[in-house]
Design a protein around this motif. Structure first.
Motif, mmCIF file in Angstrom:
data_model
loop_
_atom_site.group_PDB
_atom_site.id
_atom_site.type_symbol
_atom_site.label_atom_id
_atom_site.label_comp_id
_atom_site.label_asym_id
_atom_site.label_seq_id
_atom_site.Cartn_x
_atom_site.Cartn_y
_atom_site.Cartn_z
ATOM 1 N N MET A 82 0.835 -1.181 0.000
ATOM 2 C CA MET A 82 0.000 0.000 0.000
ATOM 3 C C MET A 82 0.873 1.235 0.000
ATOM 4 N N ASP A 83 0.570 2.163 -0.860
ATOM 5 C CA ASP A 83 1.410 3.346 -1.009
ATOM 6 C C ASP A 83 0.947 4.448 -0.068
ATOM 7 N N PHE A 84 1.701 4.598 1.047
ATOM 8 C CA PHE A 84 1.429 5.682 1.980
ATOM 9 C C PHE A 84 2.334 6.874 1.719
ATOM 10 N N LYS A 85 3.105 6.840 0.622
ATOM 11 C CA LYS A 85 4.144 7.836 0.454
ATOM 12 C C LYS A 85 3.612 9.250 0.424
ATOM 13 N N ARG A 86 2.384 9.420 -0.052
ATOM 14 C CA ARG A 86 1.826 10.767 -0.083
ATOM 15 C C ARG A 86 1.022 11.072 1.168
ATOM 16 N N PHE A 87 1.002 10.113 2.081
ATOM 17 C CA PHE A 87 0.157 10.248 3.254
ATOM 18 C C PHE A 87 0.603 11.391 4.156
ATOM 19 N N ALA A 88 1.904 11.430 4.433
ATOM 20 C CA ALA A 88 2.427 12.411 5.381
ATOM 21 C C ALA A 88 2.202 13.844 4.936
ATOM 22 N N PRO A 89 2.538 14.215 3.683
ATOM 23 C CA PRO A 89 2.342 15.602 3.291
ATOM 24 C C PRO A 89 0.895 16.046 3.376
ATOM 25 N N ARG A 90 0.002 15.145 2.996
ATOM 26 C CA ARG A 90 -1.404 15.532 3.049
ATOM 27 C C ARG A 90 -1.850 15.735 4.483
ATOM 28 N N VAL A 94 15.736 0.966 11.261
ATOM 29 C CA VAL A 94 16.188 1.118 9.878
ATOM 30 C C VAL A 94 14.950 1.301 9.005
ATOM 31 N N PHE A 95 14.930 2.376 8.230
ATOM 32 C CA PHE A 95 13.832 2.619 7.294
ATOM 33 C C PHE A 95 14.251 2.126 5.906
ATOM 34 N N THR A 96 13.421 1.301 5.322
ATOM 35 C CA THR A 96 13.757 0.715 4.023
ATOM 36 C C THR A 96 13.310 1.588 2.858
ATOM 37 N N GLY A 97 12.377 2.519 3.105
ATOM 38 C CA GLY A 97 11.856 3.346 2.022
ATOM 39 C C GLY A 97 10.820 2.639 1.164
ATOM 40 N N ALA A 98 10.372 1.470 1.602
ATOM 41 C CA ALA A 98 9.381 0.707 0.826
ATOM 42 C C ALA A 98 8.491 -0.075 1.789
ATOM 43 N N TRP A 99 7.229 -0.269 1.378
ATOM 44 C CA TRP A 99 6.290 -0.991 2.243
ATOM 45 C C TRP A 99 6.463 -2.493 2.146
ATOM 46 N N GLY A 100 6.858 -2.958 0.987
ATOM 47 C CA GLY A 100 7.011 -4.393 0.821
ATOM 48 C C GLY A 100 8.183 -4.724 -0.085
ATOM 49 N N ASP A 101 9.380 -4.728 0.449
ATOM 50 C CA ASP A 101 10.583 -5.044 -0.319
ATOM 51 C C ASP A 101 11.395 -6.062 0.480
ATOM 52 N N PRO A 102 11.182 -7.354 0.225
ATOM 53 C CA PRO A 102 11.853 -8.389 1.018
ATOM 54 C C PRO A 102 13.373 -8.288 0.994
ATOM 55 N N VAL A 156 15.946 -8.875 19.422
ATOM 56 C CA VAL A 156 14.501 -8.895 19.158
ATOM 57 C C VAL A 156 14.237 -7.840 18.082
ATOM 58 N N LEU A 157 13.458 -8.216 17.052
ATOM 59 C CA LEU A 157 13.167 -7.296 15.957
ATOM 60 C C LEU A 157 11.670 -7.052 15.828
ATOM 61 N N GLY A 158 11.290 -5.771 15.820
ATOM 62 C CA GLY A 158 9.921 -5.399 15.488
ATOM 63 C C GLY A 158 9.865 -4.917 14.054
ATOM 64 N N GLN A 159 8.666 -4.650 13.554
ATOM 65 C CA GLN A 159 8.564 -4.224 12.167
ATOM 66 C C GLN A 159 7.293 -3.433 11.903
ATOM 67 N N HIS A 160 7.397 -2.522 10.925
ATOM 68 C CA HIS A 160 6.226 -1.872 10.330
ATOM 69 C C HIS A 160 6.458 -1.848 8.820
ATOM 70 N N VAL A 161 6.513 -3.028 8.255
ATOM 71 C CA VAL A 161 6.591 -3.255 6.814
ATOM 72 C C VAL A 161 5.615 -4.386 6.506
ATOM 73 N N ASP A 162 5.358 -4.608 5.221
ATOM 74 C CA ASP A 162 4.230 -5.463 4.862
ATOM 75 C C ASP A 162 4.539 -6.947 4.742
ATOM 76 N N THR A 163 5.785 -7.334 4.566
ATOM 77 C CA THR A 163 6.063 -8.757 4.365
ATOM 78 C C THR A 163 6.604 -9.385 5.654
ATOM 79 N N PRO A 164 6.595 -10.706 5.747
ATOM 80 C CA PRO A 164 7.110 -11.376 6.954
ATOM 81 C C PRO A 164 8.609 -11.617 6.933
ATOM 82 N N THR A 165 9.328 -10.984 6.015
ATOM 83 C CA THR A 165 10.764 -11.267 5.860
ATOM 84 C C THR A 165 11.545 -11.054 7.156
ATOM 85 N N VAL A 166 11.233 -10.001 7.885
ATOM 86 C CA VAL A 166 11.960 -9.713 9.138
ATOM 87 C C VAL A 166 11.821 -10.880 10.108
#
Length: 361
Positions: free
Chosen positions: A1-9, A193-201, A218-228
């Motif tokens: 999901m593309d939230f990239k324009r979310f913040a400015p709006r 670490v920010f990856t700059g993408a919602w789903g980039d394994p 221990v690793l938490g995440q706010h990205v879309d795939t289960p790779t972490v």
């Protein structure tokens, strides 16, 4: 999901009020009688994350309401793709159209004006109207609880977090995660670490491995795939998930922030059918108690004592506990929340700072 324009709006003054906690009820919407919902998904229905969570809610609603709810998946955030899908559902009798993306917002607003007899509901949307409601969850509550698990499990006192993009709704998960960890372990530090993408394994794997090499256990995440979570299992550390219970992908996962959309959508659909649906001029911004979000906790590595602490804090949140309560300063020492106060919704959406103990970008 593309939230990239979310913040400015959301950074605009008007939009910052979009998710105000208290919004006046608008005019009633006429009863539709027999509800006929349809769902439009941004991603694949089996993406393991955001879209799958909404589709699983659709399936639960079919059982709970005794309805057949059709869906269209992988519909891009473009009017040329959204409009034909919605219009086809409406042509076939749908009187409730449920979306799944920020990028659907403007098209849904246009469709809501074109079809005033249809109700549109859009998770992650930003537009609202008499027959259009956008909705999102207070995910800082659930990441706070999973952060408690992380704080209780770490032996190195170093936890990591892999996130997509550094703006409000992501930053609040990073901060809440550490605040939760420090609720049970005051010595914890967090590297993000920010990856700059919602789903980039590929990027998520590289970020997870780098954090582990730096000592995070221990690793938490706010990205879309289960790779972490998969990397955590490979490296013998623990993890906490986002969107869905990611323990199905990894034995490392001990807690997940999960969407429970059916808890919100079922009563909404019933209200629409009965003619008691109320518009929300600023959208719906839902806590654990209001539905849409919760935690899947806890995995076998979590002690009964720690689990009890997590569940006690969940009850406290249900009772009104505020995660971003003062006194609270950022990592540069600047006061962000005064003693006795709590952070308002506009400040949550605009959050561009980190609490002390967060490092990295």
């Amino acid at each position: 999901m593309d939230f990239k324009r979310f913040a400015p709006r959301l950074a605009s003054a008007g939009a910052l009020a979009l998710f105000a906690a208290i919004a006046p009820a608008a005019a009633d919407f006429a009863a539709v009688g027999n509800p006929k919902p349809a769902v439009i998904l941004f991603g694949p229905a089996n993406d393991g994350g955001w879209s799958q969570a909404i589709d699983e809610a659709r399936q639960k609603l079919e059982g709970d309401l005794g309805l057949k709810i059709p869906q269209a998946a992988e519909v891009p955030e473009a009017a040329t793709a959204i409009r034909p899908a919605a219009e086809l559902f409406i042509e076939r009798g749908a009187n409730i159209v449920i979306g799944s993306a920020f990028g659907y917002s403007d098209t849904f607003a246009t469709l809501a004006e074109q079809f005033p007899e249809v109700v549109f509901i859009n998770p992650a949307g930003t537009t609202n109207g008499k027959n259009l409601k956008s909705v999102y969850g207070r995910t800082y509550e659930t990441h706070y609880l999973c952060g408690m698990v992380a704080g209780g499990l770490t032996k190195s006192n170093k936890i990591g977090f892999v996130a997509a993009n550094p703006f409000g709704l992501v930053n609040w998960t990073v901060n809440a995660y550490l605040l939760g960890a420090r609720q049970v372990n005051p010595n914890v530090e967090l590297s993000v670490v920010f990856t700059g993408a919602w789903g980039d394994p590929v990027k998520e794997r590289a970020a997870a491995e780098a954090l582990i090499e730096q000592g995070a256990d221990v690793l938490g995440q706010h990205v879309d795939t289960p790779t972490v979570q998969i990397v955590a299992a490979e490296k013998g550390v623990y993890g906490t998930g986002h969107h869905r219970d990611l323990s199905e992908f990894s034995s490392a996962t001990q807690c997940s922030s999960v969407w429970t959309w059916e808890r919100f959508l079922k009563p909404e659909i019933e209200k629409i059918a009965a003619g008691t649906f109320e518009a929300a001029p600023y959208g719906a911004f839902l806590s654990i108690g209001e539905g849409a979000i919760d935690v899947a906790c806890c995995g076998p590595a979590v002690s009964e004592e720690l689990k009890a602490k997590v569940m006690a804090e969940r009850e406290a949140i249900l009772a009104g506990k505020q995660i971003f309560a003062g006194p609270l300063a950022d990592r540069d020492g600047k006061e962000r929340v005064a003693a006795g106060a709590s952070l308002g919704d506009a400040d949550l959406w605009a959050m561009d700072w980190y609490v002390a103990g967060v490092s990295g970008q």
